[in-house]
Design a protein around this motif. Structure first.
Motif, PDB file in Angstrom:
ATOM      1  N   LYS A  24      -6.524  -2.796  13.001  1.00  0.00           N
ATOM      2  CA  LYS A  24      -6.332  -1.866  11.885  1.00  0.00           C
ATOM      3  C   LYS A  24      -5.738  -2.588  10.683  1.00  0.00           C
ATOM      4  CE  LYS A  24      -4.202   2.567  10.667  1.00  0.00           C
ATOM      5  NZ  LYS A  24      -3.343   3.692  11.159  1.00  0.00           N
TER       6      LYS A  24
ATOM      7  N   ASP B 125       0.849  -1.188   0.000  1.00  0.00           N
ATOM      8  CA  ASP B 125       0.000   0.000   0.000  1.00  0.00           C
ATOM      9  C   ASP B 125       0.886   1.240   0.000  1.00  0.00           C
ATOM     10  OD1 ASP B 125       0.893   0.316   2.622  1.00  0.00           O
ATOM     11  OD2 ASP B 125      -0.978  -0.413   3.517  1.00  0.00           O
TER      12      ASP B 125
ATOM     13  N   GLN C 105      -7.274  -3.228   6.875  1.00  0.00           N
ATOM     14  CA  GLN C 105      -6.571  -2.902   5.633  1.00  0.00           C
ATOM     15  C   GLN C 105      -6.421  -4.112   4.723  1.00  0.00           C
ATOM     16  OE1 GLN C 105      -3.912   0.634   7.759  1.00  0.00           O
ATOM     17  NE2 GLN C 105      -2.898  -0.840   6.449  1.00  0.00           N
TER      18      GLN C 105
END
Length: 205
Positions: A183, A100, A187
């Motif tokens: 988290k 990412d 993602q």
């Protein structure tokens, strides 16, 4: 279910069960036996080009490869290899590595099983074993901006099954830290969903 390459790829040794992962989710319901495809339907594995989009919103594919064996020690752990061998078998295994914008690393694997019941069973069994890492994490190819993260880095993994396919995602923070797992799950999930959706369109019925 959340639980914990060719062309330039190398495989890491499988990570030991002591490593941290997010909490396990419930086992999928039992599925009635489904026959394998008839002789009129060719039994073919999904290819990397079919399984892995070059880009998904927020993620870029760094590389991909296919391996001939779904049970090789460099690719899968002994539990998964045993389940594949004791079932109807597997036609092929594809890997891809994504990054990412923060250079977090996402290893994806797609298994094309000969029987969809085996796919559901694998996800049902392994999907609740939060720290049992049965699919190898990939190291970045030479020349990429990504780090070769150590075995001690934090991981989360997620399993999905679609028809004959088992799709596995493993995510790591770019610096390898072992926290903020929810988290990281948030993602990984959109990328895993996108890969599963694309691969499913090429699954034979």
């Amino acid at each position: 279910m959340v639980v914990a390459v060719g062309g330039g790829y190398r495989y890491l040794h499988l990570h030991p069960a002591r490593q941290t992962s997010v909490a396990a989710q419930p086992v999928v319901p039992a599925v009635k036996a489904v026959p394998t495809a008839s002789a009129a339907v060719p039994l073919v594995a999904v290819t990397p080009d079919q399984a892995f989009p070059a880009a998904v919103a927020g993620y870029t594919r760094v590389g991909d490869t296919a391996v001939a064996s779904c049970t090789g020690a460099d690719s899968v752990g002994p539990t998964l290899a045993g389940m594949i061998t004791q079932g109807h078998g597997c036609l092929g295994l594809d890997f891809a590595l994504y990054q990412d914008s923060s250079n977090n690393e996402y290893s994806l694997a797609v298994f094309t099983m000969k029987n969809p019941v085996d796919a559901a069973t694998i996800v049902g069994v392994l999907g609740v074993r939060a720290t049992d890492y049965e699919v190898a994490v990939q190291l970045p190819p030479p020349g990429s901006a990504l780090r070769d993260l150590p075995d001690s880095s934090g991981h989360i993994q997620e399993y999905q099954s679609y028809g004959h396919l088992v799709v596995v995602g493993i995510a790591q923070w770019s610096d390898g830290h072992s926290s903020d797992y929810q988290k990281l799950v948030n993602q990984l999930t959109p990328l895993l969903d996108a890969v599963s959706k694309q691969a499913e369109t090429h699954d034979w019925r």
